[in-house]
Design a protein around this motif. Structure first.
Motif, PDB file in Angstrom:
ATOM      1  N   SER A  21      39.124  29.154  47.719  1.00 33.11           N
ATOM      2  CA  SER A  21      39.728  30.197  46.889  1.00 33.11           C
ATOM      3  C   SER A  21      39.116  30.160  45.488  1.00 33.11           C
ATOM      4  O   SER A  21      38.777  31.185  44.908  1.00 33.11           O
ATOM      5  CB  SER A  21      41.243  29.973  46.801  1.00 33.11           C
ATOM      6  OG  SER A  21      41.795  30.841  45.840  1.00 33.11           O
ATOM      7  N   ALA A  22      38.974  28.950  44.973  1.00 32.56           N
ATOM      8  CA  ALA A  22      38.479  28.794  43.600  1.00 32.56           C
ATOM      9  C   ALA A  22      37.011  29.199  43.479  1.00 32.56           C
ATOM     10  O   ALA A  22      36.615  29.911  42.560  1.00 32.56           O
ATOM     11  CB  ALA A  22      38.676  27.345  43.159  1.00 32.56           C
ATOM     12  N   GLY A  24      34.120  31.356  44.049  1.00 32.60           N
ATOM     13  CA  GLY A  24      33.910  32.730  44.517  1.00 32.60           C
ATOM     14  C   GLY A  24      32.893  33.425  43.642  1.00 32.60           C
ATOM     15  O   GLY A  24      32.042  32.779  43.013  1.00 32.60           O
ATOM     16  N   LEU A  25      33.014  34.742  43.582  1.00 24.45           N
ATOM     17  CA  LEU A  25      32.071  35.498  42.753  1.00 24.45           C
ATOM     18  C   LEU A  25      32.179  35.044  41.296  1.00 24.45           C
ATOM     19  O   LEU A  25      31.234  35.143  40.534  1.00 24.45           O
ATOM     20  CB  LEU A  25      32.358  36.995  42.865  1.00 24.45           C
ATOM     21  CG  LEU A  25      32.176  37.580  44.271  1.00 24.45           C
ATOM     22  CD1 LEU A  25      32.549  39.048  44.297  1.00 24.45           C
ATOM     23  CD2 LEU A  25      30.751  37.391  44.761  1.00 24.45           C
ATOM     24  N   GLY A  26      33.360  34.539  40.935  1.00 22.60           N
ATOM     25  CA  GLY A  26      33.550  34.024  39.576  1.00 22.60           C
ATOM     26  C   GLY A  26      32.558  32.900  39.281  1.00 22.60           C
ATOM     27  O   GLY A  26      32.026  32.810  38.174  1.00 22.60           O
ATOM     28  N   ASN A  27      32.298  32.048  40.259  1.00 18.86           N
ATOM     29  CA  ASN A  27      31.356  30.942  40.039  1.00 18.86           C
ATOM     30  C   ASN A  27      29.912  31.423  40.098  1.00 18.86           C
ATOM     31  O   ASN A  27      29.075  30.996  39.325  1.00 18.86           O
ATOM     32  CB  ASN A  27      31.508  29.861  41.126  1.00 18.86           C
ATOM     33  CG  ASN A  27      32.871  29.246  41.130  1.00 18.86           C
ATOM     34  OD1 ASN A  27      33.866  29.944  41.300  1.00 18.86           O
ATOM     35  ND2 ASN A  27      32.937  27.945  40.925  1.00 18.86           N
ATOM     36  N   ILE A 104      43.428  42.284  42.320  1.00 20.20           N
ATOM     37  CA  ILE A 104      42.105  41.646  42.256  1.00 20.20           C
ATOM     38  C   ILE A 104      41.347  41.913  43.562  1.00 20.20           C
ATOM     39  O   ILE A 104      40.179  42.283  43.555  1.00 20.20           O
ATOM     40  CB  ILE A 104      42.219  40.128  41.969  1.00 20.20           C
ATOM     41  CG1 ILE A 104      42.820  39.907  40.578  1.00 20.20           C
ATOM     42  CG2 ILE A 104      40.851  39.448  42.056  1.00 20.20           C
ATOM     43  CD1 ILE A 104      43.065  38.469  40.201  1.00 20.20           C
ATOM     44  N   TYR A 108      37.632  43.306  44.085  1.00 21.44           N
ATOM     45  CA  TYR A 108      36.774  42.199  44.545  1.00 21.44           C
ATOM     46  C   TYR A 108      36.116  42.573  45.882  1.00 21.44           C
ATOM     47  O   TYR A 108      34.959  42.278  46.129  1.00 21.44           O
ATOM     48  CB  TYR A 108      37.672  40.987  44.726  1.00 21.44           C
ATOM     49  CG  TYR A 108      37.037  39.615  44.647  1.00 21.44           C
ATOM     50  CD1 TYR A 108      36.862  38.977  43.427  1.00 21.44           C
ATOM     51  CD2 TYR A 108      36.672  38.929  45.791  1.00 21.44           C
ATOM     52  CE1 TYR A 108      36.357  37.693  43.353  1.00 21.44           C
ATOM     53  CE2 TYR A 108      36.154  37.637  45.725  1.00 21.44           C
ATOM     54  CZ  TYR A 108      36.005  37.030  44.498  1.00 21.44           C
ATOM     55  OH  TYR A 108      35.499  35.763  44.429  1.00 21.44           O
ATOM     56  N   PHE A 225      40.289  32.362  35.875  1.00 20.25           N
ATOM     57  CA  PHE A 225      39.901  33.207  37.010  1.00 20.25           C
ATOM     58  C   PHE A 225      39.364  32.312  38.131  1.00 20.25           C
ATOM     59  O   PHE A 225      39.698  32.475  39.296  1.00 20.25           O
ATOM     60  CB  PHE A 225      38.822  34.204  36.565  1.00 20.25           C
ATOM     61  CG  PHE A 225      38.385  35.136  37.654  1.00 20.25           C
ATOM     62  CD1 PHE A 225      39.238  36.138  38.104  1.00 20.25           C
ATOM     63  CD2 PHE A 225      37.122  35.036  38.246  1.00 20.25           C
ATOM     64  CE1 PHE A 225      38.850  37.016  39.118  1.00 20.25           C
ATOM     65  CE2 PHE A 225      36.728  35.913  39.253  1.00 20.25           C
ATOM     66  CZ  PHE A 225      37.592  36.898  39.685  1.00 20.25           C
ATOM     67  N   SER A 226      38.560  31.341  37.747  1.00 18.71           N
ATOM     68  CA  SER A 226      37.922  30.512  38.757  1.00 18.71           C
ATOM     69  C   SER A 226      38.937  29.680  39.533  1.00 18.71           C
ATOM     70  O   SER A 226      38.789  29.497  40.739  1.00 18.71           O
ATOM     71  CB  SER A 226      36.884  29.603  38.101  1.00 18.71           C
ATOM     72  OG  SER A 226      36.045  29.087  39.098  1.00 18.71           O
ATOM     73  N   SER A 228      41.785  30.602  40.289  1.00 19.02           N
ATOM     74  CA  SER A 228      42.679  31.595  40.934  1.00 19.02           C
ATOM     75  C   SER A 228      44.103  31.539  40.375  1.00 19.02           C
ATOM     76  O   SER A 228      45.067  31.746  41.116  1.00 19.02           O
ATOM     77  CB  SER A 228      42.732  31.380  42.461  1.00 19.02           C
ATOM     78  OG  SER A 228      41.465  31.183  43.004  1.00 19.02           O
ATOM     79  N   THR A 231      48.155  34.174  40.240  1.00 17.59           N
ATOM     80  CA  THR A 231      48.077  35.159  41.331  1.00 17.59           C
ATOM     81  C   THR A 231      48.980  34.803  42.511  1.00 17.59           C
ATOM     82  O   THR A 231      48.889  35.447  43.547  1.00 17.59           O
ATOM     83  CB  THR A 231      46.643  35.234  41.880  1.00 17.59           C
ATOM     84  OG1 THR A 231      46.286  33.930  42.342  1.00 17.59           O
ATOM     85  CG2 THR A 231      45.665  35.697  40.847  1.00 17.59           C
ATOM     86  N   VAL A 233      48.528  32.558  44.488  1.00 14.44           N
ATOM     87  CA  VAL A 233      47.720  31.967  45.554  1.00 14.44           C
ATOM     88  C   VAL A 233      47.874  30.444  45.605  1.00 14.44           C
ATOM     89  O   VAL A 233      48.071  29.860  46.674  1.00 14.44           O
ATOM     90  CB  VAL A 233      46.230  32.354  45.333  1.00 14.44           C
ATOM     91  CG1 VAL A 233      45.311  31.449  46.096  1.00 14.44           C
ATOM     92  CG2 VAL A 233      46.007  33.803  45.713  1.00 14.44           C
ATOM     93  N   SER A 330      37.484  33.363  49.004  1.00 16.59           N
ATOM     94  CA  SER A 330      38.423  33.727  47.926  1.00 16.59           C
ATOM     95  C   SER A 330      39.317  34.875  48.357  1.00 16.59           C
ATOM     96  O   SER A 330      40.524  34.873  48.101  1.00 16.59           O
ATOM     97  CB  SER A 330      37.654  34.149  46.665  1.00 16.59           C
ATOM     98  OG  SER A 330      36.932  33.069  46.159  1.00 16.59           O
ATOM     99  N   SER A 333      42.373  34.083  50.381  1.00 14.73           N
ATOM    100  CA  SER A 333      43.520  33.531  49.636  1.00 14.73           C
ATOM    101  C   SER A 333      44.287  34.649  48.935  1.00 14.73           C
ATOM    102  O   SER A 333      45.505  34.613  48.829  1.00 14.73           O
ATOM    103  CB  SER A 333      43.051  32.467  48.640  1.00 14.73           C
ATOM    104  OG  SER A 333      42.355  33.045  47.563  1.00 14.73           O
ATOM    105  N   MET A 334      43.554  35.663  48.449  1.00 18.48           N
ATOM    106  CA  MET A 334      44.242  36.776  47.763  1.00 18.48           C
ATOM    107  C   MET A 334      45.133  37.546  48.723  1.00 18.48           C
ATOM    108  O   MET A 334      46.187  38.033  48.357  1.00 18.48           O
ATOM    109  CB  MET A 334      43.223  37.753  47.177  1.00 18.48           C
ATOM    110  CG  MET A 334      42.409  37.188  46.056  1.00 18.48           C
ATOM    111  SD  MET A 334      41.186  38.402  45.556  1.00 18.48           S
ATOM    112  CE  MET A 334      39.807  37.350  45.176  1.00 18.48           C
TER     113      MET A 334
HETATM  114  N1  PFF Z   1      38.535  32.130  42.052  1.00 12.96           N
HETATM  115  C1  PFF Z   1      37.834  33.278  42.518  1.00 12.96           C
HETATM  116  C2  PFF Z   1      36.437  33.328  41.934  1.00 12.96           C
HETATM  117  O1  PFF Z   1      36.084  32.481  41.117  1.00 12.96           O
HETATM  118  O2  PFF Z   1      35.707  34.245  42.280  1.00 12.96           O
HETATM  119  C3  PFF Z   1      38.547  34.550  42.203  1.00 12.96           C
HETATM  120  C4  PFF Z   1      39.985  34.607  42.615  1.00 12.96           C
HETATM  121  C5  PFF Z   1      40.407  34.167  43.870  1.00 12.96           C
HETATM  122  C6  PFF Z   1      40.891  35.145  41.731  1.00 12.96           C
HETATM  123  C7  PFF Z   1      41.746  34.250  44.230  1.00 12.96           C
HETATM  124  C8  PFF Z   1      42.206  35.243  42.078  1.00 12.96           C
HETATM  125  C9  PFF Z   1      42.623  34.799  43.325  1.00 12.96           C
HETATM  126  F1  PFF Z   1      43.881  34.907  43.651  1.00 12.96           F
END
Ligand code: PFF
Length: 408
Positions: A21-22, A24-27, A104, A108, A225-226, A228, A231, A233, A330, A333-334
């Motif tokens: 979950s952590a 994702g595109l954020g990383n 999100i 996403y 954001f990274s 999560s 949310t 989650v 990710s 998990s959302m």
């Molecule tokens: N953590 C994910 C990322 O870094 O892309 C984004 C994300 C996942 C945000 C799950 C919120 C969430 F509930």
């Protein structure tokens, strides 16, 4: 583990799912982009500090709420409340997180769809379908709709199977693939001319920038954001861990994996940009900063891959598959946040609930796609710059205020 509601069957199952979950595109998109536009290593340094000292405690607060409540975000928070006023507040915070996860996912899923179409492009080129390849990498309503549907279908299919057979099983398969692909790509980029310069730019902090307010806010937002946060989650994932497990250690392990992968991705992207420069691709914007955002992912890197000839097709494919895998672990998990709420509160079957909620979120994506020029940014900013920090903070207030007598 409560057999009726399911749960992770092992520690590694939880670690892979929460790290999935952590990471994702954020990383893979957000972190290198922010690093590029905020002075390289100075940003990395601040990010590491804020991730461990602010985001990790907030992450623990959410895991603790779920572990205590053994239920979806709303029910877990209401179990901690002592009177009607507190229960109402619990509903607002828990439900707010669920809405935030759904919002999100609605944007996403669109971006993840682009990752899938960019992953298919080199294959189309390899088999001689040049027109299809061009279509895959050009913005169009049809392409956006098709790939968003495809990505949402994958997400729905996994969540319909439940926690152990869906989330855990697929996270355990996809996360090692992601790490393997990432390491392969880093090693390859390091053999190319120009990468050493990128390596130095990435790891040599300009300490004078460390206290810039813009940099601090970006680093904190990126860390929240990274992980999560805000949310629902991590509350629901926390509720699926067996009571005998040590939550503090598990949370620290997940944070460490998340931060390490972001760091490794920087080690791939920043040197790759300098390799691109060595091949004549411009990597600096007019103001002298490194190109970032969608221009980095969809212009600079593809130019680099296409300059590599046939090898570039494979590298490009690998890179966008990496993005797609990260997005998928990710997005599941959302979707689990709202699904667990509806299943537990309204006694609706998981499969049905997943399909209905998945379709609902997809319809929201359609509205965004049709109005993409302003709605994509609007929803992203609303959910990630306002929704997530506010809800995450309220979760901490919950644990501090109501949790003093909690027994986890
Ligand atoms: N953590 C994910 C990322 O870094 O892309 C984004 C994300 C996942 C945000 C799950 C919120 C969430 F509930």
């Amino acid at each position: 583990m409560d057999k009726a509601r399911g749960g992770f069957s092992s520690r590694i199952g939880f670690i892979m799912a929460a790290a999935g979950s952590a990471v994702g595109l954020g990383n893979i998109w957000g972190f290198p982009t922010q690093t590029a536009s905020n002075g390289g290593a100075a940003f990395v340094l601040v990010y590491l500090i804020l991730a461990f000292f602010l985001a990790y405690p907030a992450f623990m607060a959410e895991l603790l709420i779920g572990r205590y409540g053994q239920a979806n975000a709303v029910t877990s928070m209401q179990k901690m409340s002592r009177n009607t006023g507190q229960k109402r507040f619990a509903f607002i915070v828990g439900f707010g997180g669920i809405i935030c996860a759904a919002l999100i996912l609605s944007f996403y899923g669109i971006i993840a769809g682009w990752m899938m179409s960019y992953a298919l492009e080199p294959i189309a080129r390899l088999v001689g379908l040049a027109q299809v390849a061009d279509w895959l990498i050009n913005q169009s309503l049809i392409r956006n709709l098709m790939f968003t549907i495809l990505f949402m279908l994958l997400t729905i299919t996994i969540i319909r199977r439940g926690v152990e057979q869906g989330i855990e099983k697929w996270s355990k398969r996809l996360m090692p693939m992601l790490i393997g692909l990432l390491i392969l790509l880093i090693v390859y980029v390091f053999t190319l001319d120009g990468s050493k310069e990128g390596f130095v730019a990435y790891l040599n902090p300009d300490i004078s920038r460390v206290l810039e307010p813009g940099l601090l806010i970006s680093a904190l937002g990126q860390a929240f954001f990274s992980l999560s946060l805000g949310t629902s989650v991590m509350v629901i994932y926390g509720s699926y861990i067996a009571k005998k497990e040590n939550l503090v250690t598990l949370g620290a392990q997940v944070t460490l994996i998340d931060v390490s992968i972001a760091f490794l991705v920087g080690l791939l992207i920043i040197p790759a940009m300098y390799v691109a420069q060595a091949q004549g691709v411009p990597i600096f914007a007019e103001d002298g900063s490194l190109i970032s955002g969608s221009n980095l992912v969809f212009t600079v890197l593809p130019s680099l891959f296409s300059g590599m000839g046939t090898v570039g097709l494979f590298v490009g494919f690998g890179f966008f598959v990496l993005m797609t895998i990260a997005a998928l672990t990710s997005s599941i998990s959302m979707l689990e946040g709202p699904v667990s709420f509806v299943v537990e509160r309204h006694k609706i079957e998981r499969e049905k609930a997943t399909t209905f909620i998945g379709i609902g979120i997809f319809l929201l994506s359609v509205i965004i796609i049709v109005n993409i020029s302003f709605m994509l940014d609007f929803v992203a900013i609303l959910a990630t710059q306002y929704g997530q920090p506010i809800i995450a903070m309220l979760c901490c207030v919950f644990v501090i205020g109501y949790g003093t007598e909690m027994k986890y």
